[in-house]
Design a protein around this motif. Structure first.
Motif, short mmCIF file in Angstrom:
data_model
loop_
_atom_site.label_atom_id
_atom_site.label_comp_id
_atom_site.label_asym_id
_atom_site.label_seq_id
_atom_site.Cartn_x
_atom_site.Cartn_y
_atom_site.Cartn_z
N SER A 81 0.86 -1.18 0.00
CA SER A 81 0.00 0.00 0.00
C SER A 81 0.90 1.24 0.00
N GLU A 114 -3.79 0.61 -5.58
CA GLU A 114 -4.40 0.07 -4.37
C GLU A 114 -5.73 -0.63 -4.64
N GLN A 117 -4.90 -4.01 -5.95
CA GLN A 117 -4.33 -4.82 -4.86
C GLN A 117 -5.43 -5.28 -3.91
N TYR A 144 -3.79 -0.54 4.30
CA TYR A 144 -4.91 -0.04 3.50
C TYR A 144 -5.92 0.64 4.41
#
Length: 181
Positions: A81, A114, A117, A144
């Motif tokens: 992140s 992100e 992910q 996150y």
């Protein structure tokens, strides 16, 4: 702060980099900067003293270049992140400003996504039969934001990619004896 240039050498064929060996306060340090920055600081030669502003410019660019190389190395190993990459760069000794600008550069270059992910992690954790609370906890420890995690969970549920009722049913069928009702 100022320093005396001990040596200059060009590096790389595809990229025009200049390596300067500078002595400052009795300590030799090598700095690698772009040819453009070398011109910007006045193309100093061996034996010349560079002033404080030029020294700060060359020091900053060298740190930014090293931070980007380190960030790419970290990202090549695993998804991170923004928050986690920033923390790792600071822990490796880079200034907070340089770490922040490096993370922004990695985002700009597309090395940090992100949303992508989060989607991959959430789908993986659902396959491992994790519920939403456990997923939230796992991803929060990875840096996150809880709101981004919640938004992605809702999006994936709306798209039909995850179904926590089905996950719960699968988990119970694995954990309970076969003759349980």
């Amino acid at each position: 702060m100022s320093g005396k240039i001990l040596s200059i050498r060009t590096k790389g064929k595809a990229t025009s980099l200049v390596e300067l060996t500078v002595i400052c306060d009795g300590e030799k340090t090598k700095y690698t900067i772009s040819e453009g920055t070398y011109r910007k600081i006045g193309c100093p030669l061996s034996g010349e003293i560079i002033d404080g502003d030029s020294f700060d410019t060359l020091s900053r660019e060298d740190e930014e270049r090293r931070a980007l190389i380190k960030a790419l190395s970290i990202l090549a190993y695993a998804d991170n992140s923004q928050k986690r990459l920033f923390s790792k760069l600071v822990n490796h000794g880079f200034s907070r400003d340089v770490a922040r600008s490096t993370v922004e550069e990695c985002i700009r270059l597309g090395y940090i996504n992100e949303d992508g992910q989060l989607e991959r992690f959430i789908l993986k954790y659902c396959e491992e039969l994790f519920g939403p609370k456990k997923i939230m906890a796992k991803l929060a420890t990875r840096g996150y934001s809880p709101s981004n995690i919640s938004n992605m969970i809702r999006t994936l549920e709306a798209q039909g990619k995850i179904d926590f009722t089905e996950t719960k049913r699968r988990l119970l069928s694995e954990k309970l004896p076969s003759d349980a009702s």
